[in-house]
Every structure is written in C-alpha cells, then in structure tokens.
Design a protein around this motif. Structure first.
Motif, short mmCIF file in Angstrom:
data_model
loop_
_atom_site.label_atom_id
_atom_site.label_comp_id
_atom_site.label_asym_id
_atom_site.label_seq_id
_atom_site.Cartn_x
_atom_site.Cartn_y
_atom_site.Cartn_z
N ARG A 1 0.85 -1.19 0.00
CA ARG A 1 0.00 0.00 0.00
C ARG A 1 0.88 1.24 0.00
O ARG A 1 1.98 1.24 0.56
N PRO B 1 1.07 5.66 0.63
CA PRO B 1 0.44 6.72 1.42
C PRO B 1 -0.72 7.37 0.65
O PRO B 1 -0.83 7.22 -0.57
N ALA B 2 -1.54 8.12 1.37
CA ALA B 2 -2.78 8.66 0.81
C ALA B 2 -2.60 9.80 -0.19
O ALA B 2 -3.50 10.08 -0.96
N ALA B 3 -1.48 10.47 -0.20
CA ALA B 3 -1.31 11.63 -1.09
C ALA B 3 -0.94 11.19 -2.51
O ALA B 3 -0.05 10.36 -2.69
N GLU C 1 -2.07 7.39 -7.50
CA GLU C 1 -2.86 7.76 -6.34
C GLU C 1 -3.58 6.55 -5.75
O GLU C 1 -3.91 5.61 -6.47
N PRO C 2 -3.78 6.57 -4.44
CA PRO C 2 -4.53 5.50 -3.81
C PRO C 2 -5.97 5.48 -4.33
O PRO C 2 -6.53 6.52 -4.66
N ASP D 1 -4.57 -1.42 -4.32
CA ASP D 1 -5.45 -0.25 -4.18
C ASP D 1 -4.77 1.03 -4.67
O ASP D 1 -4.71 2.03 -3.98
N VAL D 2 -4.28 0.96 -5.90
CA VAL D 2 -3.59 2.08 -6.52
C VAL D 2 -4.12 2.28 -7.94
O VAL D 2 -4.29 1.31 -8.68
N LYS E 1 6.02 8.64 3.58
CA LYS E 1 5.59 7.85 4.77
C LYS E 1 6.18 8.41 6.03
O LYS E 1 7.21 8.88 6.15
#
Length: 103
Positions: free
Chosen positions: A14, A16-18, A35-36, A73-74, A103
């Motif tokens: 996974r 990071p969210a940004a 992006e996630p 999930d990307v 991170k």
C-alpha cells in the motif's frame, strides 16, 4: 491517440494517501499520476499514448512494474508522447519512490 487499460490483482504494498505526479508530457516523454484508490486490492493502470500499435510492449512494461512493486489499491494514469520503455519504467519507479518517501 491510443488508450490502454491494465488491471493487476493480488498486490501486497500500500502507498500513502497523497497522490504523486512525476514527469512532463512533451516530445519523447510522459507524465505519471499515481494515487490510492479503493480497487479491492487491485492496481489499475490507464495509458493514453500518441504511439499507436505498441500494446504488447506496454503490457510487458506494466507486467514488469507490477512484479517489481506489487501495489494494491492504486490507480495510475499515464500520458505518453512516445517515451521509450526504459523511460516509462523510470517514471513509474520515480512515482512510487516519491510516494514512499512521504511515509
């Protein structure tokens, strides 16, 4: 323009969210937005390219990228203006590494 879509399942890493944007669309180059995304564990890659007829090469480069990073999930969007496979790999790795540095 040609549009290609790839989806790889069963990743394990996974990010990071940004979101991260690397590269510049220009002669012989490309940009990558990573992006996630909620994709049930998949990695989705959408490519818009000016170089038509290179689907088999794109598929090989995307498969190699997925094997190297195993992202989950990307969502990745690529806008290409004729970059070589080596430049594509470099930009994809650059985008992932930039996200991991956050991170």
């Amino acid at each position: 323009m040609e549009t290609l879509h790839y989806r790889f399942e069963h990743g394990s890493r996974r990010l990071p969210a940004a979101p991260e944007l690397v590269g510049v669309v220009g002669s012989g180059n490309l940009e990558v937005l990573i992006e996630p995304a909620a994709l049930s564990g998949a990695c989705k890659i959408d490519i818009n390219t000016a170089a038509r007829g290179f689907g088999a090469i794109w598929e090989a480069v995307m498969h190699d990228f997925h094997q190297r990073w195993q992202l989950t999930d990307v969502s990745i969007s690529i806008n290409d203006m004729g970059a070589t496979p080596a430049v594509v790999s470099l930009r994809l790795d650059q985008a992932v590494e930039a996200m991991l540095e956050k991170k």
